[in-house]
Motif scaffolding. Structure first.
Motif, PDB file in Angstrom:
ATOM      1  N   ALA A 151      81.690 -10.485  37.428  1.00  0.00           N
ATOM      2  CA  ALA A 151      80.774 -10.445  37.424  1.00  0.00           C
ATOM      3  C   ALA A 151      79.316 -10.293  39.074  1.00  0.00           C
ATOM      4  CB  ALA A 151      79.791 -11.813  36.851  1.00  0.00           C
ATOM      5  N   ALA A 181      74.599  -8.191  34.805  1.00  0.00           N
ATOM      6  CA  ALA A 181      75.362  -9.581  35.046  1.00  0.00           C
ATOM      7  C   ALA A 181      75.517 -10.390  35.916  1.00  0.00           C
ATOM      8  CB  ALA A 181      75.459  -8.261  36.720  1.00  0.00           C
ATOM      9  N   TRP A 277      79.355  -7.007  29.280  1.00  0.00           N
ATOM     10  CA  TRP A 277      80.668  -6.509  30.127  1.00  0.00           C
ATOM     11  C   TRP A 277      80.248  -5.096  29.830  1.00  0.00           C
ATOM     12  CZ3 TRP A 277      81.733  -9.064  33.541  1.00  0.00           C
ATOM     13  CH2 TRP A 277      81.584 -10.419  34.191  1.00  0.00           C
TER      14      TRP A 277
END
Length: 309
Positions: A151, A181, A277
């Motif tokens: 991330a 993120a 995601w």
């Protein structure tokens, strides 16, 4: 016989002088590997975006696949992951040469993307094969960090590539992707970490030639990144394609939310984790592809992501 696909040529050229030098040296590299491993070269395999991939025949007459990547591409971690997996959820690795970034692998059939299955069917096969692949031992040298390294890396891509590619999407899209993120960079205590594939789309899931242990779905993955991450990342990547369906959907959010629910139910991973995601991956992949010369594909990803924010 060492002809690169048009996409692989664009990728190599985007690397500048190092990419051009690698393309010039490629015929000699392939000849050297074929001599050392007693291979007879065959036709290149179309569709490769980042490397040279071709059919070869071994000394005993068996088929195999030779892959040669540019020297500045990530090689060691994916190779170690495939070796550790030993064919469980992944293509079997027959030989490797780290100095040439070369892999010799078992031959496989058509990708899942070519089956004509509906999206839900492809997602089911992807999820089942990922559950098998996640059982591979973590690659030596990987440690569980307090923050999610993947991330953090994607945040860096957003910050760097959006201006570098001429700001091809809205600042609101970048802000939303960055927020997701950041949340994924600080996972809750106890979040599972596995050896993720990193790019498990239907084009990277290929049919095995015959039933074998480790390929119970009939498919195995190729081209892993081999990163330590929570499994929701792989699921997010798995559902971040099908831009054409998203772009023409009457209710794109409902469509893609259905995909995230399906993957979450099949794997036990939190649905919101999968959704976030997938959103981040859709945006960062669009920017990354544009930065490496794949303009049309990158813009489609970004346009589909705009409909989901």
């Amino acid at each position: 016989m060492t002809e690169l696909s048009a996409e692989a040529q664009r990728s190599a050229e985007s690397r500048g002088e190092s990419g051009r030098q690698w393309m010039a040296a490629l015929p000699g590299i392939v000849a050297e590997l074929c001599a050392r491993w007693s291979l007879r070269p065959g036709a290149p395999i179309s569709g490769g975006k980042w490397a040279y991939v071709a059919h070869v025949t071994t000394a005993d007459g068996s088929g195999a696949v030779l892959k040669v990547s540019p020297p500045d591409a990530e090689f060691h971690t994916p190779a170690r992951l495939m070796a550790a997996a030993d064919g469980r959820g992944y293509v079997r690795l027959l030989a490797q040469d780290a100095s040439r970034c070369a892999l010799l692998m078992e031959p496989l059939g058509a990708p899942l993307a070519a089956t004509g299955l509906p999206v839900d069917g492809m997602l089911d096969v992807l999820a089942a094969t990922l559950r098998q692949a996640w059982r591979a031992p973590c690659v030596p040298g990987h440690t569980v960090a307090a923050a999610n390294d993947k991330a953090v890396g994607l945040i860096g891509l957003l910050d760097d590539l959006w201006p570098a590619t001429g700001k091809p999407c809205s600042p609101q899209l970048i802000a939303k992707a960055r927020g997701f993120a950041e949340r994924r960079a600080a996972p809750a205590a106890g979040t599972e970490q596995v050896a993720c594939h990193g790019d498990p789309h239907p084009g990277n899931l290929l049919a095995v030639g015959a039933p074998r242990p480790g390929a119970e779905t009939g498919y195995v993955f190729v081209d892993p990144d081999g990163l330590l991450c929570d499994p929701g990342y792989d699921l997010g990547v798995a559902m971040s394609g099908w831009q054409e369906l998203v772009l023409r959907a009457d209710q794109p959010v409902a469509l893609v939310r259905g995909w995230s629910r399906r993957l979450a139910a099949a794997t036990g991973v939190d649905e919101e984790t999968v959704w976030e995601w997938a959103f981040v991956e859709r945006v960062t992949s669009g920017l990354f592809l544009m930065s490496h010369g794949h303009q049309d594909e990158g813009r489609e990803l970004l346009a589909s992501a705009e409909l989901l924010r």
